[in-house]
Design a protein around this motif. Structure first.
Motif, PDB file in Angstrom:
ATOM      1  N   UNK A   1      53.740  24.734   4.000  1.00  0.00           N
ATOM      2  CA  UNK A   1      55.106  25.056   3.662  1.00  0.00           C
ATOM      3  C   UNK A   1      55.544  26.663   3.342  1.00  0.00           C
ATOM      4  N   UNK A   2      56.507  27.275   3.931  1.00  0.00           N
ATOM      5  CA  UNK A   2      56.640  28.671   3.547  1.00  0.00           C
ATOM      6  C   UNK A   2      57.369  28.744   2.205  1.00  0.00           C
ATOM      7  N   UNK A   3      57.263  29.927   1.561  1.00  0.00           N
ATOM      8  CA  UNK A   3      57.949  30.140   0.384  1.00  0.00           C
ATOM      9  C   UNK A   3      59.321  30.751   0.674  1.00  0.00           C
ATOM     10  N   UNK A   4      60.325  30.370   0.022  1.00  0.00           N
ATOM     11  CA  UNK A   4      61.787  30.615  -0.342  1.00  0.00           C
ATOM     12  C   UNK A   4      61.868  32.157  -0.812  1.00  0.00           C
ATOM     13  N   UNK A   5      61.228  32.579  -1.825  1.00  0.00           N
ATOM     14  CA  UNK A   5      61.211  33.918  -2.244  1.00  0.00           C
ATOM     15  C   UNK A   5      60.185  34.348  -3.253  1.00  0.00           C
ATOM     16  N   UNK A   6      59.925  35.490  -3.221  1.00  0.00           N
ATOM     17  CA  UNK A   6      58.761  36.058  -3.755  1.00  0.00           C
ATOM     18  C   UNK A   6      59.079  37.140  -4.678  1.00  0.00           C
ATOM     19  N   UNK A   7      58.433  37.195  -5.914  1.00  0.00           N
ATOM     20  CA  UNK A   7      58.890  37.986  -7.024  1.00  0.00           C
ATOM     21  C   UNK A   7      57.319  38.738  -7.272  1.00  0.00           C
ATOM     22  N   UNK A   8      57.424  39.907  -7.432  1.00  0.00           N
ATOM     23  CA  UNK A   8      56.206  40.725  -8.107  1.00  0.00           C
ATOM     24  C   UNK A   8      56.369  40.636  -9.643  1.00  0.00           C
ATOM     25  N   UNK A   9      55.265  40.554 -10.185  1.00  0.00           N
ATOM     26  CA  UNK A   9      55.037  40.834 -11.591  1.00  0.00           C
ATOM     27  C   UNK A   9      53.456  41.381 -11.953  1.00  0.00           C
ATOM     28  N   UNK A  10      53.493  41.782 -13.067  1.00  0.00           N
ATOM     29  CA  UNK A  10      52.083  42.252 -13.561  1.00  0.00           C
ATOM     30  C   UNK A  10      51.708  41.892 -14.927  1.00  0.00           C
ATOM     31  N   UNK A  11      50.353  41.961 -15.069  1.00  0.00           N
ATOM     32  CA  UNK A  11      49.789  41.452 -16.412  1.00  0.00           C
ATOM     33  C   UNK A  11      48.778  42.605 -16.861  1.00  0.00           C
ATOM     34  N   UNK A  12      49.182  42.873 -18.252  1.00  0.00           N
ATOM     35  CA  UNK A  12      48.321  44.098 -18.692  1.00  0.00           C
ATOM     36  C   UNK A  12      47.276  43.450 -19.641  1.00  0.00           C
ATOM     37  N   UNK A  63      61.706  41.656 -18.263  1.00  0.00           N
ATOM     38  CA  UNK A  63      61.054  40.284 -18.556  1.00  0.00           C
ATOM     39  C   UNK A  63      61.725  39.483 -17.759  1.00  0.00           C
ATOM     40  N   UNK A  64      61.148  38.539 -16.804  1.00  0.00           N
ATOM     41  CA  UNK A  64      61.551  37.524 -16.106  1.00  0.00           C
ATOM     42  C   UNK A  64      61.064  36.095 -16.965  1.00  0.00           C
ATOM     43  N   UNK A  65      61.974  35.464 -17.339  1.00  0.00           N
ATOM     44  CA  UNK A  65      61.756  34.101 -18.071  1.00  0.00           C
ATOM     45  C   UNK A  65      61.777  32.703 -17.315  1.00  0.00           C
ATOM     46  N   UNK A  66      60.793  32.019 -17.531  1.00  0.00           N
ATOM     47  CA  UNK A  66      60.839  30.886 -16.782  1.00  0.00           C
ATOM     48  C   UNK A  66      61.289  29.607 -17.782  1.00  0.00           C
ATOM     49  N   UNK A  67      62.476  29.167 -17.882  1.00  0.00           N
ATOM     50  CA  UNK A  67      62.596  28.161 -18.962  1.00  0.00           C
ATOM     51  C   UNK A  67      62.046  26.775 -18.223  1.00  0.00           C
ATOM     52  N   UNK A  68      61.172  26.103 -18.773  1.00  0.00           N
ATOM     53  CA  UNK A  68      60.445  24.877 -18.403  1.00  0.00           C
ATOM     54  C   UNK A  68      60.404  23.833 -19.425  1.00  0.00           C
ATOM     55  N   UNK A  78      58.717  45.027 -12.640  1.00  0.00           N
ATOM     56  CA  UNK A  78      59.109  46.285 -12.557  1.00  0.00           C
ATOM     57  C   UNK A  78      60.527  46.664 -12.075  1.00  0.00           C
ATOM     58  N   UNK A  79      61.069  45.464 -11.410  1.00  0.00           N
ATOM     59  CA  UNK A  79      62.416  45.716 -10.950  1.00  0.00           C
ATOM     60  C   UNK A  79      63.184  44.536 -11.285  1.00  0.00           C
ATOM     61  N   UNK A  80      64.500  44.482 -11.059  1.00  0.00           N
ATOM     62  CA  UNK A  80      65.314  43.359 -11.287  1.00  0.00           C
ATOM     63  C   UNK A  80      65.083  42.174 -10.325  1.00  0.00           C
ATOM     64  N   UNK A  81      64.762  40.983 -11.007  1.00  0.00           N
ATOM     65  CA  UNK A  81      64.485  40.027  -9.958  1.00  0.00           C
ATOM     66  C   UNK A  81      65.696  38.902  -9.610  1.00  0.00           C
ATOM     67  N   UNK A  82      66.871  39.402  -9.477  1.00  0.00           N
ATOM     68  CA  UNK A  82      68.013  38.823  -9.376  1.00  0.00           C
ATOM     69  C   UNK A  82      68.109  38.169  -8.212  1.00  0.00           C
ATOM     70  N   UNK A  83      67.323  38.721  -7.057  1.00  0.00           N
ATOM     71  CA  UNK A  83      67.394  37.856  -5.863  1.00  0.00           C
ATOM     72  C   UNK A  83      66.549  36.382  -5.949  1.00  0.00           C
ATOM     73  N   UNK A  84      65.517  36.567  -6.642  1.00  0.00           N
ATOM     74  CA  UNK A  84      64.584  35.518  -7.020  1.00  0.00           C
ATOM     75  C   UNK A  84      65.202  34.604  -7.826  1.00  0.00           C
ATOM     76  N   UNK A  85      66.040  34.884  -8.652  1.00  0.00           N
ATOM     77  CA  UNK A  85      66.533  34.021  -9.620  1.00  0.00           C
ATOM     78  C   UNK A  85      67.909  33.593  -8.970  1.00  0.00           C
ATOM     79  N   UNK A  86      68.547  34.199  -8.185  1.00  0.00           N
ATOM     80  CA  UNK A  86      69.626  33.539  -7.308  1.00  0.00           C
ATOM     81  C   UNK A  86      69.118  32.562  -6.303  1.00  0.00           C
ATOM     82  N   UNK A  87      68.041  32.887  -5.643  1.00  0.00           N
ATOM     83  CA  UNK A  87      67.332  31.632  -4.810  1.00  0.00           C
ATOM     84  C   UNK A  87      66.910  30.391  -5.742  1.00  0.00           C
TER      85      UNK A  87
END
Length: 92
Positions: A1-12, A63-68, A78-87
Motif C-alpha cells: 500500500x502506498x502512503x498518502x502523505x509524508x512528513x519529516x521530523x527529527x529526534x535529538x 512541534x507536530x502533535x498527534x492526538x491519539x 523543521x517546516x510547517x506540516x500543514x500539507x500533512x495535517x490537511x491530508x
C-alpha cells in the motif's frame, strides 16, 4: 500500500560520558496511510488518531502533535506540516 502523505521530523539524543557531551540528530519520516500513521518506531491505527495540530516555535520549525487514544505525541519538525495535517483531515 502506498502512503498518502509524508512528513519529516527529527529526534535529538544527548549522550554524556565522563569526558564529553555529544548531541546526535536523527532525521526520520512519518507516513500517513489510509488505515494508519507510521513513524520510525510506532504505528497508530487511523481510528485511534483523533486530531493533529502544529505549534510554531521561534522562527524555524515547531512541534507536530498527534492526538491519539493513547495520549498526545509530539514530533519536532523543521517546516510547517500543514500539507500533512490537511491530508489527515481529508482522510478523516
Amino acid at each position: 500500500m502506498n502512503w498518502i502523505a509524508k512528513q519529516s521530523y527529527y529526534k535529538i539524543h544527548r549522550k554524556v560520558t565522563s569526558t564529553e557531551q555529544m548531541t546526535v540528530v536523527n532525521d526520520r519520516d512519518m507516513y500517513l496511510y489510509e488505515d494508519k500513521v507510521m513513524t520510525q518506531y510506532q504505528e497508530f491505527p487511523i481510528e485511534d488518531v483523533f486530531d493533529m495540530s502544529y505549534r510554531n516555535i521561534g522562527g524555524e520549525g515547531g512541534f507536530l502533535y498527534l492526538h491519539t487514544k493513547q495520549g498526545v505525541y509530539p514530533y519536532t519538525v523543521r517546516a510547517d506540516p500543514r500539507v500533512f495535517i490537511d491530508s489527515f483531515k481529508e482522510l478523516k
